[in-house]
Scaffold this motif. Structure first.
Motif, PDB file in Angstrom:
ATOM      1  N   GLN A 202       0.831  -1.197   0.000  1.00 11.65           N
ATOM      2  CA  GLN A 202       0.000   0.000   0.000  1.00 11.65           C
ATOM      3  C   GLN A 202       0.872   1.256   0.000  1.00 11.65           C
ATOM      4  OE1 GLN A 202      -3.626   0.036   2.502  1.00 11.65           O
ATOM      5  NE2 GLN A 202      -3.058  -2.079   3.022  1.00 11.65           N
ATOM      6  N   LEU A 203       2.006   1.189   0.713  1.00 10.80           N
ATOM      7  CA  LEU A 203       2.949   2.301   0.726  1.00 10.80           C
ATOM      8  C   LEU A 203       3.494   2.538  -0.687  1.00 10.80           C
ATOM      9  CD1 LEU A 203       4.671   4.364   2.333  1.00 10.80           C
ATOM     10  CD2 LEU A 203       6.319   2.526   2.701  1.00 10.80           C
ATOM     11  N   SER A 204       3.810   1.467  -1.399  1.00 15.40           N
ATOM     12  CA  SER A 204       4.275   1.589  -2.792  1.00 15.40           C
ATOM     13  C   SER A 204       3.204   2.226  -3.672  1.00 15.40           C
ATOM     14  CB  SER A 204       4.646   0.215  -3.356  1.00 15.40           C
ATOM     15  OG  SER A 204       5.741  -0.315  -2.685  1.00 15.40           O
ATOM     16  N   ASN A 205       1.950   1.851  -3.448  1.00 10.16           N
ATOM     17  CA  ASN A 205       0.852   2.447  -4.211  1.00 10.16           C
ATOM     18  C   ASN A 205       0.724   3.941  -3.919  1.00 10.16           C
ATOM     19  OD1 ASN A 205       0.235  -0.038  -5.317  1.00 10.16           O
ATOM     20  ND2 ASN A 205      -1.393  -0.478  -3.862  1.00 10.16           N
ATOM     21  N   THR A 206       0.912   4.320  -2.656  1.00 14.16           N
ATOM     22  CA  THR A 206       0.854   5.730  -2.291  1.00 14.16           C
ATOM     23  C   THR A 206       1.973   6.499  -2.988  1.00 14.16           C
ATOM     24  OG1 THR A 206      -0.116   5.195  -0.143  1.00 14.16           O
ATOM     25  CG2 THR A 206       0.888   7.371  -0.364  1.00 14.16           C
ATOM     26  N   LEU A 207       3.170   5.908  -3.023  1.00 16.38           N
ATOM     27  CA  LEU A 207       4.292   6.552  -3.721  1.00 16.38           C
ATOM     28  C   LEU A 207       3.995   6.684  -5.213  1.00 16.38           C
ATOM     29  CD1 LEU A 207       7.107   7.790  -3.593  1.00 16.38           C
ATOM     30  CD2 LEU A 207       8.043   5.480  -3.831  1.00 16.38           C
ATOM     31  N   SER A 208       3.409   5.669  -5.806  1.00 14.42           N
ATOM     32  CA  SER A 208       3.036   5.737  -7.230  1.00 14.42           C
ATOM     33  C   SER A 208       2.026   6.846  -7.474  1.00 14.42           C
ATOM     34  CB  SER A 208       2.448   4.404  -7.698  1.00 14.42           C
ATOM     35  OG  SER A 208       3.408   3.392  -7.623  1.00 14.42           O
ATOM     36  N   HIS A 209       1.061   6.962  -6.574  1.00 17.32           N
ATOM     37  CA  HIS A 209       0.053   8.010  -6.722  1.00 17.32           C
ATOM     38  C   HIS A 209       0.690   9.384  -6.531  1.00 17.32           C
ATOM     39  CE1 HIS A 209      -3.718  10.274  -6.015  1.00 17.32           C
ATOM     40  NE2 HIS A 209      -4.144   9.447  -6.951  1.00 17.32           N
ATOM     41  N   LEU A 210       1.620   9.493  -5.594  1.00 14.11           N
ATOM     42  CA  LEU A 210       2.341  10.747  -5.390  1.00 14.11           C
ATOM     43  C   LEU A 210       3.114  11.122  -6.657  1.00 14.11           C
ATOM     44  CD1 LEU A 210       3.400  13.067  -3.629  1.00 14.11           C
ATOM     45  CD2 LEU A 210       5.146  11.505  -2.758  1.00 14.11           C
ATOM     46  N   ARG A 211       3.779  10.153  -7.240  1.00 16.21           N
ATOM     47  CA  ARG A 211       4.511  10.390  -8.492  1.00 16.21           C
ATOM     48  C   ARG A 211       3.552  10.877  -9.576  1.00 16.21           C
ATOM     49  NH1 ARG A 211       6.991   5.828  -8.787  1.00 16.21           N
ATOM     50  NH2 ARG A 211       8.991   6.562  -8.036  1.00 16.21           N
TER      51      ARG A 211
ATOM     52  N   ILE B 101      -3.361  18.933  -3.395  1.00 13.23           N
ATOM     53  CA  ILE B 101      -3.396  17.472  -3.541  1.00 13.23           C
ATOM     54  C   ILE B 101      -1.993  16.880  -3.428  1.00 13.23           C
ATOM     55  CG2 ILE B 101      -3.320  17.398  -6.070  1.00 13.23           C
ATOM     56  CD1 ILE B 101      -5.591  15.158  -4.044  1.00 13.23           C
ATOM     57  N   ILE B 102      -0.977  17.594  -3.930  1.00 10.03           N
ATOM     58  CA  ILE B 102       0.396  17.097  -3.814  1.00 10.03           C
ATOM     59  C   ILE B 102       0.820  17.054  -2.345  1.00 10.03           C
ATOM     60  CG2 ILE B 102       2.817  17.581  -4.350  1.00 10.03           C
ATOM     61  CD1 ILE B 102       1.844  18.638  -7.092  1.00 10.03           C
ATOM     62  N   ASN B 103       0.520  18.100  -1.605  1.00 15.53           N
ATOM     63  CA  ASN B 103       0.850  18.114  -0.177  1.00 15.53           C
ATOM     64  C   ASN B 103       0.112  17.016   0.577  1.00 15.53           C
ATOM     65  OD1 ASN B 103       2.680  20.199  -0.356  1.00 15.53           O
ATOM     66  ND2 ASN B 103       1.204  21.782   0.193  1.00 15.53           N
ATOM     67  N   TYR B 104      -1.138  16.789   0.212  1.00 16.34           N
ATOM     68  CA  TYR B 104      -1.928  15.727   0.842  1.00 16.34           C
ATOM     69  C   TYR B 104      -1.267  14.370   0.602  1.00 16.34           C
ATOM     70  CZ  TYR B 104      -5.861  12.583   1.753  1.00 16.34           C
ATOM     71  OH  TYR B 104      -6.648  11.563   2.234  1.00 16.34           O
ATOM     72  N   GLU B 105      -0.871  14.105  -0.640  1.00 13.58           N
ATOM     73  CA  GLU B 105      -0.242  12.826  -0.967  1.00 13.58           C
ATOM     74  C   GLU B 105       1.127  12.692  -0.301  1.00 13.58           C
ATOM     75  OE1 GLU B 105      -1.588  10.208  -2.449  1.00 13.58           O
ATOM     76  OE2 GLU B 105      -3.433  11.299  -2.788  1.00 13.58           O
ATOM     77  N   CYS B 106       1.882  13.793  -0.240  1.00 13.92           N
ATOM     78  CA  CYS B 106       3.183  13.762   0.452  1.00 13.92           C
ATOM     79  C   CYS B 106       2.999  13.417   1.920  1.00 13.92           C
ATOM     80  CB  CYS B 106       3.883  15.119   0.339  1.00 13.92           C
ATOM     81  SG  CYS B 106       4.656  15.439  -1.245  1.00 13.92           S
ATOM     82  N   GLU B 107       2.038  14.061   2.544  1.00 14.92           N
ATOM     83  CA  GLU B 107       1.779  13.800   3.962  1.00 14.92           C
ATOM     84  C   GLU B 107       1.332  12.356   4.180  1.00 14.92           C
ATOM     85  OE1 GLU B 107      -1.157  15.363   7.530  1.00 14.92           O
ATOM     86  OE2 GLU B 107      -0.820  16.658   5.793  1.00 14.92           O
ATOM     87  N   GLN B 108       0.491  11.865   3.289  1.00 12.45           N
ATOM     88  CA  GLN B 108       0.028  10.480   3.375  1.00 12.45           C
ATOM     89  C   GLN B 108       1.216   9.522   3.285  1.00 12.45           C
ATOM     90  OE1 GLN B 108      -3.113   9.615   3.870  1.00 12.45           O
ATOM     91  NE2 GLN B 108      -3.244   7.494   3.280  1.00 12.45           N
ATOM     92  N   PHE B 109       2.111   9.770   2.327  1.00  7.88           N
ATOM     93  CA  PHE B 109       3.278   8.910   2.155  1.00  7.88           C
ATOM     94  C   PHE B 109       4.178   8.953   3.394  1.00  7.88           C
ATOM     95  CE2 PHE B 109       7.740   8.374   1.155  1.00  7.88           C
ATOM     96  CZ  PHE B 109       7.736   7.086   0.656  1.00  7.88           C
ATOM     97  N   VAL B 110       4.486  10.146   3.865  1.00  6.73           N
ATOM     98  CA  VAL B 110       5.382  10.296   5.024  1.00  6.73           C
ATOM     99  C   VAL B 110       4.802   9.583   6.243  1.00  6.73           C
ATOM    100  CG1 VAL B 110       6.309  11.984   6.678  1.00  6.73           C
ATOM    101  CG2 VAL B 110       6.501  12.403   4.219  1.00  6.73           C
ATOM    102  N   ASN B 111       3.516   9.753   6.468  1.00 10.23           N
ATOM    103  CA  ASN B 111       2.882   9.119   7.628  1.00 10.23           C
ATOM    104  C   ASN B 111       2.891   7.593   7.517  1.00 10.23           C
ATOM    105  OD1 ASN B 111       2.378  11.593   8.830  1.00 10.23           O
ATOM    106  ND2 ASN B 111       0.312  11.748   7.991  1.00 10.23           N
ATOM    107  N   GLN B 112       2.578   7.075   6.340  1.00 12.17           N
ATOM    108  CA  GLN B 112       2.591   5.627   6.148  1.00 12.17           C
ATOM    109  C   GLN B 112       4.005   5.073   6.318  1.00 12.17           C
ATOM    110  OE1 GLN B 112       0.907   4.744   2.297  1.00 12.17           O
ATOM    111  NE2 GLN B 112      -1.203   4.942   3.028  1.00 12.17           N
ATOM    112  N   PHE B 113       4.965   5.719   5.683  1.00 11.84           N
ATOM    113  CA  PHE B 113       6.344   5.248   5.746  1.00 11.84           C
ATOM    114  C   PHE B 113       6.845   5.258   7.191  1.00 11.84           C
ATOM    115  CE2 PHE B 113      10.941   5.598   5.535  1.00 11.84           C
ATOM    116  CZ  PHE B 113      11.265   4.635   4.595  1.00 11.84           C
ATOM    117  N   SER B 114       6.583   6.348   7.902  1.00  9.74           N
ATOM    118  CA  SER B 114       7.036   6.467   9.298  1.00  9.74           C
ATOM    119  C   SER B 114       6.422   5.387  10.181  1.00  9.74           C
ATOM    120  CB  SER B 114       6.677   7.847   9.855  1.00  9.74           C
ATOM    121  OG  SER B 114       7.309   8.857   9.133  1.00  9.74           O
TER     122      SER B 114
END
Length: 187
Positions: free
Chosen positions: A59-68, A79-92
């Motif tokens: 799911q983290l990989s999917n979030t990164l793909s969506h961020l890309r 929307i970019i900030n939202y996706e960045c925050e989502q990725f950072v939170n999931q990864f952490s």
């Protein structure tokens, strides 16, 4: 945040996600979970619950793909900030779980949910998806506003304002659900 994220940074993040995925696979071979026992994550971090760490790393990989995707299509700062925050939170969160497992502190990483908690959790998941759709709609309407002839700009501006009001109400309800979930967690 948006200015500092480019394709070079995304490639580095991709390498880190792959390394974390390998660590998750190693732990998946050593630990098992059941339907009523899950990893201790914030409720909204991942779209679906998983019985494996690899399920979360996918799911983290999917979030990164969506961020890309949102960065490469220049979908707007919100929307970019939202996706960045989502990725950072999931990864952490995932990295924290793996690091604690590496340190031998697995006991505090699992959580059992009651039926009431599960209902609130499901409702929160729907709210997060609705918020994300509203943000996308706002961004799309802003793009239409920019491209619209002068005579139609007011229509798009009013639609953006209506969508922003809906997002604000939705976000307030989401926060009340988060508070309710926190209250249930502490009981």
């Amino acid at each position: 945040m948006v200015q500092s994220v480019d394709l070079k940074h995304l490639a580095a993040l991709d390498e880190q996600v792959k390394a974390l995925h390998l660590r998750c696979q190693e732990w998946d071979s050593k630990i098992t979970l059941t339907e009523n026992k899950s990893f201790r994550f914030e409720v909204h971090l991942f779209k679906q619950s998983s019985l494996t760490l690899s399920g979360y790393s996918e799911q983290l990989s999917n979030t990164l793909s969506h961020l890309r995707y949102v960065i490469s299509h220049n979908m707007g700062e919100i929307i970019i900030n939202y996706e960045c925050e989502q990725f950072v939170n999931q990864f952490s969160a995932l990295l924290n779980i793996v690091n604690q497992l590496d340190a031998g502190k697995a006991e505090g990483l699992y959580k059992r949910y009651s039926t009431q908690q599960e209902k609130v959790y499901q409702q929160l998941q729907r709210q997060y998806q609705y918020e994300k759709r509203l943000l996308t709609m706002i961004d799309e309407e802003n793009i239409l506003y920019e491209a619209a002839p002068l005579a139609h700009k007011e229509i798009h501006r009013s639609r953006v304002n209506v969508l922003k009001e809906r997002y604000q109400k939705c976000n307030e309800f989401t926060q009340s659900l988060e508070f309710k979930m926190d209250t249930l967690d502490n009981d």
